[in-house]
Write a protein that holds these residues in place. Structure first.
Motif, short mmCIF file in Angstrom:
data_model
loop_
_atom_site.label_atom_id
_atom_site.label_comp_id
_atom_site.label_asym_id
_atom_site.label_seq_id
_atom_site.Cartn_x
_atom_site.Cartn_y
_atom_site.Cartn_z
N SER A 1 0.82 -1.20 0.00
CA SER A 1 0.00 0.00 0.00
C SER A 1 0.86 1.26 0.00
O SER A 1 1.88 1.34 0.68
N CYS A 2 0.38 2.26 -0.74
CA CYS A 2 1.05 3.56 -0.76
C CYS A 2 0.96 4.25 0.60
O CYS A 2 1.68 5.22 0.85
N VAL A 3 0.13 3.76 1.48
CA VAL A 3 0.01 4.31 2.84
C VAL A 3 1.35 4.20 3.58
O VAL A 3 1.62 4.96 4.51
N TRP A 4 2.21 3.28 3.15
CA TRP A 4 3.53 3.11 3.76
C TRP A 4 4.26 4.44 3.88
O TRP A 4 4.93 4.70 4.88
N VAL A 5 4.12 5.30 2.89
CA VAL A 5 4.83 6.58 2.86
C VAL A 5 4.42 7.46 4.03
O VAL A 5 5.23 8.23 4.54
N THR A 6 3.19 7.32 4.52
CA THR A 6 2.70 8.21 5.58
C THR A 6 3.09 7.74 6.98
O THR A 6 3.03 8.53 7.92
N ILE A 7 3.46 6.49 7.13
CA ILE A 7 3.71 5.94 8.46
C ILE A 7 4.81 6.72 9.20
O ILE A 7 4.60 7.14 10.35
N PRO A 8 5.98 6.96 8.59
CA PRO A 8 6.99 7.75 9.32
C PRO A 8 6.51 9.17 9.64
O PRO A 8 6.92 9.75 10.66
N CYS A 9 5.64 9.72 8.79
CA CYS A 9 5.12 11.07 9.04
C CYS A 9 4.29 11.13 10.32
O CYS A 9 4.20 12.18 10.95
N LEU A 10 3.69 10.01 10.70
CA LEU A 10 2.92 9.94 11.94
C LEU A 10 3.81 9.57 13.13
O LEU A 10 3.72 10.19 14.20
N TYR A 11 4.62 8.56 12.95
CA TYR A 11 5.36 7.98 14.07
C TYR A 11 6.57 8.80 14.51
O TYR A 11 6.86 8.88 15.70
N ILE A 12 7.31 9.38 13.58
CA ILE A 12 8.54 10.08 13.98
C ILE A 12 8.26 11.30 14.85
O ILE A 12 8.91 11.47 15.89
N PRO A 13 7.29 12.17 14.49
CA PRO A 13 7.02 13.30 15.42
C PRO A 13 6.60 12.82 16.81
O PRO A 13 7.00 13.41 17.82
N TYR A 14 5.82 11.74 16.86
CA TYR A 14 5.43 11.22 18.17
C TYR A 14 6.64 10.68 18.92
O TYR A 14 6.76 10.85 20.13
N ARG A 15 7.54 10.04 18.20
CA ARG A 15 8.76 9.51 18.82
C ARG A 15 9.58 10.65 19.43
O ARG A 15 10.12 10.52 20.53
N ILE A 16 9.67 11.76 18.73
CA ILE A 16 10.40 12.93 19.25
C ILE A 16 9.72 13.41 20.53
O ILE A 16 10.39 13.75 21.51
N TRP A 17 8.39 13.43 20.52
CA TRP A 17 7.63 13.80 21.72
C TRP A 17 7.93 12.83 22.87
O TRP A 17 8.16 13.26 24.01
N GLN A 18 7.94 11.53 22.59
CA GLN A 18 8.24 10.54 23.62
C GLN A 18 9.62 10.81 24.24
O GLN A 18 9.79 10.73 25.46
N LEU A 19 10.59 11.07 23.41
CA LEU A 19 11.95 11.32 23.90
C LEU A 19 12.00 12.60 24.72
O LEU A 19 12.70 12.67 25.74
N HIS A 20 11.26 13.61 24.30
CA HIS A 20 11.18 14.86 25.07
C HIS A 20 10.59 14.59 26.46
O HIS A 20 11.11 15.08 27.47
N ILE A 21 9.53 13.81 26.50
CA ILE A 21 8.90 13.45 27.79
C ILE A 21 9.90 12.68 28.65
O ILE A 21 10.03 12.92 29.85
N GLY A 22 10.61 11.72 28.05
CA GLY A 22 11.62 10.96 28.79
C GLY A 22 12.72 11.85 29.32
O GLY A 22 13.18 11.68 30.47
N LEU A 23 13.14 12.82 28.53
CA LEU A 23 14.18 13.77 28.97
C LEU A 23 13.68 14.61 30.13
O LEU A 23 14.41 14.82 31.11
N ARG A 24 12.46 15.07 30.04
CA ARG A 24 11.87 15.84 31.16
C ARG A 24 11.77 14.99 32.41
O ARG A 24 12.07 15.45 33.52
N LEU A 25 11.34 13.75 32.26
CA LEU A 25 11.20 12.84 33.39
C LEU A 25 12.55 12.66 34.09
O LEU A 25 12.64 12.72 35.31
N LEU A 26 13.60 12.43 33.31
CA LEU A 26 14.92 12.20 33.89
C LEU A 26 15.53 13.48 34.47
O LEU A 26 16.19 13.43 35.50
#
Length: 179
Positions: A106-131
């Motif tokens: 599926s061509c939807v494959w192209v959109t997956i990183p567009c969703l997941y990577i910004p969220y991953r950056i958010w997760q890392l930011h939250i982890g950094l704040r936690l630590l």
């Protein structure tokens, strides 16, 4: 009790992301189900293999090692709180990309990183704040900063490759052809 609340909040936030992202991908997949089967343009760029190894070592192997050393070996639960959700969502992204590309083509494959990577950056930011709030390990904090930089750069790499992934035509002198 605070650790339980933090863990619950992290879990619920990640679950909400997964539900929303998966729902979106399923919806878009249904909308585009009649499109031509998608495959990665070949050959891959010469730099791709090197970049993939960098992402795997820095983005997967180092966080796994850090989680096992600091989180499990030295029993720092905050490191597990910061890295486990990141690694789980990363694994689910890889699974989602594999299924979308290999099984459904599926061509939807192209959109997956567009969703997941910004969220991953958010997760890392939250982890950094936690630590940083609780005086976590300086090494893990530095790793999280490196991971944030890596994924921001990776997001840029993905966005810069969209024309190639979508097979937009170019002339030899790099001017876009007009159909």
């Amino acid at each position: 009790m605070t650790s339980f609340n933090t863990n619950l909040n992290i879990f619920l936030e990640n679950l909400l992301f997964l539900v929303v992202a998966t729902s979106f991908l399923v919806f878009v997949g249904r909308v585009w189900r009649q499109s031509k089967p998608f495959s990665l343009p070949q050959p891959l760029p010469s730099w791709f293999k090197t970049w993939l190894y960098i992402v795997l070592v820095v983005g997967v192997l180092l966080p796994l090692l850090a989680m096992f050393m600091w989180g499990l070996w030295w029993s720092d639960s905050r490191v597990i709180q910061a890295l486990l959700p990141y690694l789980v969502i990363l694994a689910l992204q890889i699974l989602s990309e594999s299924v979308t590309l290999k099984r459904y083509r599926s061509c939807v494959w192209v959109t997956i990183p567009c969703l997941y990577i910004p969220y991953r950056i958010w997760q890392l930011h939250i982890g950094l704040r936690l630590l940083s709030v609780e005086g976590g390990s300086l090494w893990i904090q530095r790793l999280l900063v490196v991971l944030i930089v890596l994924w921001i750069f990776n997001y840029g790499v993905h966005l810069s490759q969209l024309p190639r992934l979508l097979r937009w035509e170019v002339h030899q002198n790099n001017k876009v052809s007009r159909n």
